[in-house]
Design a protein around this motif. Structure first.
Motif, PDB file in Angstrom:
ATOM      1  N   LEU A 144      39.544  44.036  45.706  1.00  0.00           N
ATOM      2  CA  LEU A 144      38.878  43.250  46.744  1.00  0.00           C
ATOM      3  C   LEU A 144      37.792  44.000  47.513  1.00  0.00           C
ATOM      4  O   LEU A 144      37.070  43.396  48.295  1.00  0.00           O
ATOM      5  CB  LEU A 144      39.926  42.744  47.746  1.00  0.00           C
ATOM      6  CG  LEU A 144      40.968  41.791  47.188  1.00  0.00           C
ATOM      7  CD1 LEU A 144      42.049  41.528  48.229  1.00  0.00           C
ATOM      8  CD2 LEU A 144      40.333  40.500  46.741  1.00  0.00           C
ATOM      9  N   GLU A 145      37.667  45.289  47.302  1.00  0.00           N
ATOM     10  CA  GLU A 145      36.737  46.093  48.109  1.00  0.00           C
ATOM     11  C   GLU A 145      35.296  45.613  48.041  1.00  0.00           C
ATOM     12  O   GLU A 145      34.627  45.524  49.071  1.00  0.00           O
ATOM     13  CB  GLU A 145      36.837  47.570  47.726  1.00  0.00           C
ATOM     14  CG  GLU A 145      38.074  48.213  48.300  1.00  0.00           C
ATOM     15  CD  GLU A 145      38.216  49.676  47.952  1.00  0.00           C
ATOM     16  OE1 GLU A 145      38.630  50.425  48.848  1.00  0.00           O
ATOM     17  OE2 GLU A 145      37.926  50.056  46.800  1.00  0.00           O
ATOM     18  N   CYS A 146      34.813  45.300  46.867  1.00  0.00           N
ATOM     19  CA  CYS A 146      33.424  44.840  46.728  1.00  0.00           C
ATOM     20  C   CYS A 146      33.213  43.515  47.464  1.00  0.00           C
ATOM     21  O   CYS A 146      32.203  43.325  48.142  1.00  0.00           O
ATOM     22  CB  CYS A 146      33.071  44.697  45.254  1.00  0.00           C
ATOM     23  SG  CYS A 146      31.346  44.238  44.976  1.00  0.00           S
ATOM     24  N   ILE A 147      34.175  42.605  47.336  1.00  0.00           N
ATOM     25  CA  ILE A 147      34.079  41.323  48.035  1.00  0.00           C
ATOM     26  C   ILE A 147      34.118  41.545  49.539  1.00  0.00           C
ATOM     27  O   ILE A 147      33.333  40.966  50.297  1.00  0.00           O
ATOM     28  CB  ILE A 147      35.216  40.372  47.580  1.00  0.00           C
ATOM     29  CG1 ILE A 147      35.052  40.029  46.100  1.00  0.00           C
ATOM     30  CG2 ILE A 147      35.250  39.108  48.434  1.00  0.00           C
ATOM     31  CD1 ILE A 147      36.242  39.337  45.483  1.00  0.00           C
TER      32      ILE A 147
ATOM     33  N   GLY B 186      43.973  39.513  46.112  1.00  0.00           N
ATOM     34  CA  GLY B 186      43.803  40.487  45.047  1.00  0.00           C
ATOM     35  C   GLY B 186      45.096  41.199  44.712  1.00  0.00           C
ATOM     36  O   GLY B 186      45.987  41.318  45.553  1.00  0.00           O
ATOM     37  N   SER B 187      45.174  41.660  43.493  1.00  0.00           N
ATOM     38  CA  SER B 187      46.359  42.392  43.055  1.00  0.00           C
ATOM     39  C   SER B 187      46.391  43.812  43.619  1.00  0.00           C
ATOM     40  O   SER B 187      47.430  44.467  43.602  1.00  0.00           O
ATOM     41  CB  SER B 187      46.421  42.439  41.526  1.00  0.00           C
ATOM     42  OG  SER B 187      45.268  43.083  41.014  1.00  0.00           O
ATOM     43  N   SER B 188      45.250  44.254  44.143  1.00  0.00           N
ATOM     44  CA  SER B 188      45.174  45.579  44.750  1.00  0.00           C
ATOM     45  C   SER B 188      44.015  45.607  45.741  1.00  0.00           C
ATOM     46  O   SER B 188      43.122  44.763  45.699  1.00  0.00           O
ATOM     47  CB  SER B 188      44.949  46.658  43.684  1.00  0.00           C
ATOM     48  OG  SER B 188      43.663  46.509  43.120  1.00  0.00           O
TER      49      SER B 188
ATOM     50  N   ASN C 202      41.140  35.230  38.124  1.00  0.00           N
ATOM     51  CA  ASN C 202      40.412  36.164  37.285  1.00  0.00           C
ATOM     52  C   ASN C 202      41.406  37.232  36.856  1.00  0.00           C
ATOM     53  O   ASN C 202      41.742  38.139  37.630  1.00  0.00           O
ATOM     54  CB  ASN C 202      39.238  36.775  38.044  1.00  0.00           C
ATOM     55  CG  ASN C 202      38.394  37.663  37.182  1.00  0.00           C
ATOM     56  OD1 ASN C 202      38.908  38.443  36.381  1.00  0.00           O
ATOM     57  ND2 ASN C 202      37.088  37.565  37.359  1.00  0.00           N
ATOM     58  N   LYS C 203      41.897  37.097  35.646  1.00  0.00           N
ATOM     59  CA  LYS C 203      42.909  38.036  35.141  1.00  0.00           C
ATOM     60  C   LYS C 203      42.350  39.443  34.995  1.00  0.00           C
ATOM     61  O   LYS C 203      43.050  40.423  35.228  1.00  0.00           O
ATOM     62  CB  LYS C 203      43.448  37.555  33.797  1.00  0.00           C
ATOM     63  CG  LYS C 203      44.257  36.283  33.888  1.00  0.00           C
ATOM     64  CD  LYS C 203      44.735  35.880  32.501  1.00  0.00           C
ATOM     65  CE  LYS C 203      45.470  34.571  32.518  1.00  0.00           C
ATOM     66  NZ  LYS C 203      45.912  34.175  31.175  1.00  0.00           N
ATOM     67  N   THR C 204      41.093  39.556  34.619  1.00  0.00           N
ATOM     68  CA  THR C 204      40.471  40.858  34.414  1.00  0.00           C
ATOM     69  C   THR C 204      40.387  41.646  35.716  1.00  0.00           C
ATOM     70  O   THR C 204      40.689  42.840  35.751  1.00  0.00           O
ATOM     71  CB  THR C 204      39.056  40.691  33.821  1.00  0.00           C
ATOM     72  OG1 THR C 204      39.146  39.907  32.641  1.00  0.00           O
ATOM     73  CG2 THR C 204      38.422  42.021  33.508  1.00  0.00           C
ATOM     74  N   LYS C 205      39.999  40.979  36.797  1.00  0.00           N
ATOM     75  CA  LYS C 205      39.828  41.658  38.081  1.00  0.00           C
ATOM     76  C   LYS C 205      41.047  41.551  38.982  1.00  0.00           C
ATOM     77  O   LYS C 205      41.095  42.189  40.039  1.00  0.00           O
ATOM     78  CB  LYS C 205      38.606  41.087  38.801  1.00  0.00           C
ATOM     79  CG  LYS C 205      37.312  41.388  38.068  1.00  0.00           C
ATOM     80  CD  LYS C 205      36.119  40.883  38.821  1.00  0.00           C
ATOM     81  CE  LYS C 205      34.842  41.207  38.043  1.00  0.00           C
ATOM     82  NZ  LYS C 205      33.651  40.741  38.753  1.00  0.00           N
ATOM     83  N   GLY C 206      42.026  40.738  38.605  1.00  0.00           N
ATOM     84  CA  GLY C 206      43.224  40.592  39.426  1.00  0.00           C
ATOM     85  C   GLY C 206      42.966  39.879  40.738  1.00  0.00           C
ATOM     86  O   GLY C 206      43.472  40.286  41.780  1.00  0.00           O
ATOM     87  N   ILE C 207      42.175  38.808  40.678  1.00  0.00           N
ATOM     88  CA  ILE C 207      41.790  38.090  41.891  1.00  0.00           C
ATOM     89  C   ILE C 207      42.129  36.607  41.750  1.00  0.00           C
ATOM     90  O   ILE C 207      41.925  36.010  40.698  1.00  0.00           O
ATOM     91  CB  ILE C 207      40.280  38.250  42.165  1.00  0.00           C
ATOM     92  CG1 ILE C 207      39.957  39.712  42.472  1.00  0.00           C
ATOM     93  CG2 ILE C 207      39.822  37.344  43.297  1.00  0.00           C
ATOM     94  CD1 ILE C 207      38.483  39.999  42.607  1.00  0.00           C
ATOM     95  N   VAL C 208      42.639  36.036  42.855  1.00  0.00           N
ATOM     96  CA  VAL C 208      42.869  34.594  42.953  1.00  0.00           C
ATOM     97  C   VAL C 208      41.943  34.068  44.040  1.00  0.00           C
ATOM     98  O   VAL C 208      41.901  34.608  45.152  1.00  0.00           O
ATOM     99  CB  VAL C 208      44.334  34.265  43.317  1.00  0.00           C
ATOM    100  CG1 VAL C 208      44.522  32.762  43.485  1.00  0.00           C
ATOM    101  CG2 VAL C 208      45.296  34.824  42.285  1.00  0.00           C
ATOM    102  N   PHE C 209      41.195  33.017  43.716  1.00  0.00           N
ATOM    103  CA  PHE C 209      40.256  32.387  44.639  1.00  0.00           C
ATOM    104  C   PHE C 209      40.748  30.971  44.883  1.00  0.00           C
ATOM    105  O   PHE C 209      40.942  30.206  43.940  1.00  0.00           O
ATOM    106  CB  PHE C 209      38.860  32.366  44.004  1.00  0.00           C
ATOM    107  CG  PHE C 209      37.802  31.684  44.820  1.00  0.00           C
ATOM    108  CD1 PHE C 209      36.945  32.419  45.616  1.00  0.00           C
ATOM    109  CD2 PHE C 209      37.642  30.306  44.773  1.00  0.00           C
ATOM    110  CE1 PHE C 209      35.950  31.790  46.357  1.00  0.00           C
ATOM    111  CE2 PHE C 209      36.659  29.668  45.506  1.00  0.00           C
ATOM    112  CZ  PHE C 209      35.810  30.423  46.302  1.00  0.00           C
ATOM    113  N   HIS C 210      40.969  30.618  46.157  1.00  0.00           N
ATOM    114  CA  HIS C 210      41.438  29.277  46.503  1.00  0.00           C
ATOM    115  C   HIS C 210      40.630  28.743  47.682  1.00  0.00           C
ATOM    116  O   HIS C 210      40.788  29.188  48.815  1.00  0.00           O
ATOM    117  CB  HIS C 210      42.929  29.299  46.869  1.00  0.00           C
ATOM    118  CG  HIS C 210      43.430  27.987  47.361  1.00  0.00           C
ATOM    119  ND1 HIS C 210      44.016  27.843  48.589  1.00  0.00           N
ATOM    120  CD2 HIS C 210      43.440  26.759  46.791  1.00  0.00           C
ATOM    121  CE1 HIS C 210      44.363  26.573  48.756  1.00  0.00           C
ATOM    122  NE2 HIS C 210      44.016  25.901  47.681  1.00  0.00           N
TER     123      HIS C 210
END
Length: 88
Positions: free
Chosen positions: A64-67, A58-60, A39-47
């Motif tokens: 990731l705080e909400c997750i 997460g990029s920061s 997710n480029k918008t949120k800076g998240i990689v899900f694997h």
């Protein structure tokens, strides 16, 4: 292979089921190989690596705080203290 599209166009439930079935060839659907959702918008990689678990990167910390708040009970015991310390 990679491609960009809107999240709403990705059949994620089917893809995740196929990843979960990797070790069970009689189950369908099945997929071989690695799948990463970025997710480029949120800076998240899900694997999701198999039926036992997944990694979210997460990029920061903020990305990731909400997750973390929603799913912190799912964190594996051997990762729990380290992960909790990041978000303390």
């Amino acid at each position: 292979m990679s491609f960009s599209t809107k999240a709403s166009r990705i059949p994620h439930q089917t893809i995740l089921a196929a990843i979960g079935n990797q070790d069970f060839p009689a189950k369908k659907p099945v997929i071989q190989g690695e799948v990463y959702f970025l997710n480029k918008t949120k800076g998240i990689v899900f694997h999701m690596y198999d039926d036992r678990g997944l990694d979210i990167i997460g990029s920061s910390k903020a990305s990731l705080e909400c997750i973390y708040e929603t799913y912190k009970g799912w964190i594996l015991e051997y990762d729990r203290s380290k992960t909790n310390a990041v978000f303390a």
